[in-house]
Design a protein around this motif. Structure first.
Motif, mmCIF file in Angstrom:
data_model
loop_
_atom_site.group_PDB
_atom_site.id
_atom_site.type_symbol
_atom_site.label_atom_id
_atom_site.label_comp_id
_atom_site.label_asym_id
_atom_site.label_seq_id
_atom_site.Cartn_x
_atom_site.Cartn_y
_atom_site.Cartn_z
ATOM 1 N N LYS A 290 14.864 5.798 3.312
ATOM 2 C CA LYS A 290 14.618 6.727 2.197
ATOM 3 C C LYS A 290 13.336 7.512 2.496
ATOM 4 C CE LYS A 290 14.428 6.339 -2.862
ATOM 5 N NZ LYS A 290 12.970 6.688 -2.849
ATOM 6 N N ILE A 291 13.316 8.784 2.137
ATOM 7 C CA ILE A 291 12.115 9.598 2.333
ATOM 8 C C ILE A 291 11.050 9.120 1.351
ATOM 9 C CG2 ILE A 291 11.155 11.936 2.186
ATOM 10 C CD1 ILE A 291 13.132 11.759 4.456
ATOM 11 N N ILE A 292 9.829 8.832 1.832
ATOM 12 C CA ILE A 292 8.743 8.501 0.902
ATOM 13 C C ILE A 292 7.757 9.672 0.904
ATOM 14 C CG2 ILE A 292 9.067 6.011 1.108
ATOM 15 C CD1 ILE A 292 6.616 5.746 2.737
ATOM 16 N N GLU A 293 7.340 10.066 -0.298
ATOM 17 C CA GLU A 293 6.545 11.288 -0.478
ATOM 18 C C GLU A 293 5.183 11.197 0.189
ATOM 19 O OE1 GLU A 293 9.333 13.358 -1.659
ATOM 20 O OE2 GLU A 293 7.327 14.244 -1.717
ATOM 21 N N ASN A 294 4.730 12.299 0.775
ATOM 22 C CA ASN A 294 3.355 12.372 1.276
ATOM 23 C C ASN A 294 2.412 12.227 0.082
ATOM 24 O OD1 ASN A 294 0.980 14.799 1.790
ATOM 25 N ND2 ASN A 294 1.110 13.081 3.186
ATOM 26 N N GLY A 295 1.485 11.245 0.189
ATOM 27 C CA GLY A 295 0.525 11.056 -0.912
ATOM 28 C C GLY A 295 0.902 9.938 -1.867
ATOM 29 N N CYS A 296 2.114 9.367 -1.756
ATOM 30 C CA CYS A 296 2.461 8.248 -2.657
ATOM 31 C C CYS A 296 1.733 6.988 -2.188
ATOM 32 C CB CYS A 296 3.976 8.018 -2.665
ATOM 33 S SG CYS A 296 4.614 7.224 -1.179
ATOM 34 N N ALA A 297 1.592 6.004 -3.083
ATOM 35 C CA ALA A 297 0.782 4.810 -2.782
ATOM 36 C C ALA A 297 1.274 4.082 -1.530
ATOM 37 C CB ALA A 297 0.805 3.859 -3.978
ATOM 38 N N GLU A 298 2.582 3.943 -1.388
ATOM 39 C CA GLU A 298 3.118 3.224 -0.219
ATOM 40 C C GLU A 298 2.680 3.905 1.086
ATOM 41 O OE1 GLU A 298 6.231 2.664 -3.525
ATOM 42 O OE2 GLU A 298 4.834 4.214 -2.801
ATOM 43 N N GLU A 299 2.828 5.245 1.117
ATOM 44 C CA GLU A 299 2.500 6.000 2.341
ATOM 45 C C GLU A 299 1.004 5.943 2.622
ATOM 46 O OE1 GLU A 299 2.011 10.439 4.072
ATOM 47 O OE2 GLU A 299 1.182 9.560 2.249
ATOM 48 N N VAL A 300 0.184 6.147 1.580
ATOM 49 C CA VAL A 300 -1.273 6.138 1.754
ATOM 50 C C VAL A 300 -1.751 4.759 2.219
ATOM 51 C CG1 VAL A 300 -3.492 6.357 0.552
ATOM 52 C CG2 VAL A 300 -1.656 8.009 0.095
ATOM 53 N N GLU A 301 -1.102 3.698 1.715
ATOM 54 C CA GLU A 301 -1.512 2.347 2.118
ATOM 55 C C GLU A 301 -1.144 2.059 3.579
ATOM 56 O OE1 GLU A 301 -1.246 0.294 -2.342
ATOM 57 O OE2 GLU A 301 -0.515 -0.802 -0.578
ATOM 58 N N ILE A 302 0.029 2.506 4.024
ATOM 59 C CA ILE A 302 0.422 2.299 5.433
ATOM 60 C C ILE A 302 -0.591 2.997 6.347
ATOM 61 C CG2 ILE A 302 2.156 2.884 7.205
ATOM 62 C CD1 ILE A 302 4.313 2.656 5.002
ATOM 63 N N ARG A 303 -0.953 4.254 5.983
ATOM 64 C CA ARG A 303 -1.865 5.024 6.835
ATOM 65 C C ARG A 303 -3.303 4.520 6.719
ATOM 66 N NH1 ARG A 303 -1.393 11.102 5.977
ATOM 67 N NH2 ARG A 303 -1.889 11.211 8.221
ATOM 68 N N GLY A 304 -3.730 4.213 5.477
ATOM 69 C CA GLY A 304 -5.112 3.749 5.265
ATOM 70 C C GLY A 304 -5.360 2.403 5.916
ATOM 71 N N ALA A 305 -4.369 1.489 5.800
ATOM 72 C CA ALA A 305 -4.521 0.157 6.414
ATOM 73 C C ALA A 305 -4.565 0.277 7.934
ATOM 74 C CB ALA A 305 -3.367 -0.741 5.977
ATOM 75 N N SER A 306 -3.811 1.241 8.494
ATOM 76 C CA SER A 306 -3.836 1.447 9.959
ATOM 77 C C SER A 306 -5.241 1.842 10.403
ATOM 78 C CB SER A 306 -2.831 2.540 10.341
ATOM 79 O OG SER A 306 -1.509 2.150 9.968
ATOM 80 N N ILE A 307 -5.882 2.710 9.644
ATOM 81 C CA ILE A 307 -7.259 3.118 9.974
ATOM 82 C C ILE A 307 -8.189 1.899 9.910
ATOM 83 C CG2 ILE A 307 -9.265 4.404 9.110
ATOM 84 C CD1 ILE A 307 -7.372 6.673 8.319
ATOM 85 N N TYR A 308 -8.068 1.110 8.823
ATOM 86 C CA TYR A 308 -8.936 -0.069 8.632
ATOM 87 C C TYR A 308 -8.744 -1.071 9.775
ATOM 88 C CZ TYR A 308 -10.885 -4.365 6.803
ATOM 89 O OH TYR A 308 -11.633 -5.520 6.674
ATOM 90 N N VAL A 309 -7.489 -1.354 10.127
ATOM 91 C CA VAL A 309 -7.186 -2.355 11.162
ATOM 92 C C VAL A 309 -7.808 -1.948 12.506
ATOM 93 C CG1 VAL A 309 -5.345 -3.290 12.623
ATOM 94 C CG2 VAL A 309 -5.099 -3.331 10.132
ATOM 95 N N VAL A 310 -7.690 -0.682 12.874
ATOM 96 C CA VAL A 310 -8.224 -0.264 14.182
ATOM 97 C C VAL A 310 -9.751 -0.220 14.166
ATOM 98 C CG1 VAL A 310 -8.246 1.583 15.914
ATOM 99 C CG2 VAL A 310 -6.091 0.944 14.803
ATOM 100 N N GLU A 311 -10.356 0.089 13.014
ATOM 101 C CA GLU A 311 -11.828 0.014 12.921
ATOM 102 C C GLU A 311 -12.268 -1.435 13.115
ATOM 103 O OE1 GLU A 311 -12.351 3.422 13.281
ATOM 104 O OE2 GLU A 311 -14.237 2.759 12.361
ATOM 105 N N ARG A 312 -11.533 -2.357 12.475
ATOM 106 C CA ARG A 312 -11.857 -3.792 12.601
ATOM 107 C C ARG A 312 -11.602 -4.255 14.036
ATOM 108 N NH1 ARG A 312 -14.749 -7.135 12.501
ATOM 109 N NH2 ARG A 312 -14.275 -9.356 12.174
#
Ligand SMILES: Nc1nc2c(c(CN[C@H]3C=C[C@H](O)[C@@H]3O)cn2[C@@H]2O[C@H](COP(=O)(O)O)[C@@H](O)[C@H]2O)c(=O)[nH]1
Length: 366
Positions: A290-312
């Motif tokens: 299913k298409i998930i909207e740019n800016g929805c919580a699910e999408e922002v969390e997938i992208r934000g957590a990816s940033i956090y994980v690589v910083e860690r």
């Protein structure tokens, strides 16, 4: 009254299609966190994604063997057949053009249907642009692409099967017109002039690019706060740094402020190495394609957590190198090279990683 509602509604619909109008409108009020701060804030409040420290420690071992075997090395960028060499005079404008168009290559139902010279995804784009250059089309020149037509771009991005169109063609034309116009008006048509205006600061170049070129303004509102992810703006800085091996036009004294580039492929690798985990609900949603909207919580969390994980991950690797590998230089251990390692890993292990679906978001941001 009724007429105004209609007008407003059609404007909003048009704006959602042309995403950047919406973000510009929203972003003027609230201060926006940096991508690294955004990653931390998002993980702290996440409902659909959990981060696992154990997985990060395990992945750090893979990274250290990648550094030892030179799989992780600043030399790699220019060794790729489709990437420019630092000696190529058109390299800065080539990188700016590619990263203006570096988004959303998947087609519903068959992610790699759009193929150019046998290449898929990102490398289809590179192959198409290099083919156009060989055909004598001045494609890296903003004087050309600031007025490019849909038909001209469709021909330049034509696929091997002669049918499959490149995804989001109208959006790509819109981005080219926008960035081409600004580059001509304010930077004499040369992206290197944007770089030179930033005194070897990656953070300054990131600010310039996201302020001058709205289609790079990859931001969202999450939990009432303005967060930034800036995937294409940061990969633009990362590609310059890698192309010039951190020298000359690619010298950035604060390159370590750049985070990984939150696209739809690296999250697959981070879940595979169990550095982060999706809730069953989110995994079901991704499995449904299913298409998930740019800016929805699910999408922002997938992208934000990816940033956090690589910083860690970067912190753990630097600690491990200091403690147990004093002979290995930590000079180039930064999120840019960690990202390239993870993104290349996904390509090398594409079939093995298919059990983790990538999230389907239609966006000009990544
Ligand atoms: N995080 C991250 N995302 C990246 C890249 C690149 C290419 N960078 C080149 C420069 C150095 C590297 O070694 C690469 O040679 C493209 N993408 C994103 O991937 C998606 C397409 O993927 P696929 O379908 O597999 O081509 C799409 O959102 C695209 O924007 C990267 O490096 N990091």
């Amino acid at each position: 009254m009724f007429r105004t509602v209609i007008r407003l509604h059609s404007n909003l619909f048009r704006a959602i299609r042309k995403q950047e109008k919406v973000s510009v409108f929203k972003s003027s009020k609230m201060a926006t966190m940096s991508p690294a701060e955004s990653g931390e804030f998002i993980v702290k409040n996440a409902k659909f994604v959990k981060v696992h420290e154990e997985g990060i420690k395990h992945l750090a071992k893979e990274v250290i063997s990648g550094i030892q075997s030179k799989v992780i090395d600043v030399e790699n960028f220019s060794q790729h057949e489709h990437h420019p060499k630092p000696s190529d005079s058109h390299a800065p404008n080539w990188i700016f053009l590619i990263d203006t168009l570096n988004f959303c290559f998947w087609t519903p139902g068959d992610a790699t249907k759009w193929k150019v010279d046998g290449q898929t995804g990102y490398f289809s784009l590179c192959a198409a642009i290099n083919r156009a250059l060989k055909e004598g089309i001045d494609i890296t020149n903003p004087s050309f692409y600031s007025k490019i037509t849909l038909e001209e771009l469709e021909k330049i991005l034509r696929s091997d099967d002669g049918q499959t169109k490149a995804p989001l063609l109208p959006e790509r034309v819109q981005c080219l017109h926008e960035v081409g116009r600004v580059l001509l008006e304010k930077y004499d048509g040369k992206f290197e002039n944007c770089v030179k205006a930033c005194n070897n600061s990656a953070v300054a170049l990131l600010k310039l690019v996201t302020e001058e070129f709205p289609c790079f303004r990859d931001e969202a509102t999450y939990n009432g706060k303005r967060v930034s992810i800036y995937k294409r703006a940061q990969i633009l800085v990362g590609d310059l740094w890698a192309c010039y091996r951190g020298e000359g036009l690619g010298r950035f004294d604060d390159i370590d402020k750049i985070t990984m580039f939150a696209d739809y492929r690296v999250p697959q690798v981070l879940v595979h190495f169990k550095t982060m985990e999706y809730t069953d609900e989110l995994m079901q949603l991704l499995k449904s394609d299913k298409i998930i909207e740019n800016g929805c919580a699910e999408e922002v969390e997938i992208r934000g957590a990816s940033i956090y994980v690589v910083e860690r991950l970067k912190e753990v690797v630097l600690e491990e190198l200091k403690a147990n590998h004093p002979n290995i230089s930590a000079k180039n251990v930064n999120a840019v090279l960690l990202d390239h390692f993870l993104w290349d890993y996904r390509r090398k292990h594409a079939a093995e990683l298919e059990y983790i679906p990538f999230h389907k978001t239609i966006s000009v941001y990544y």
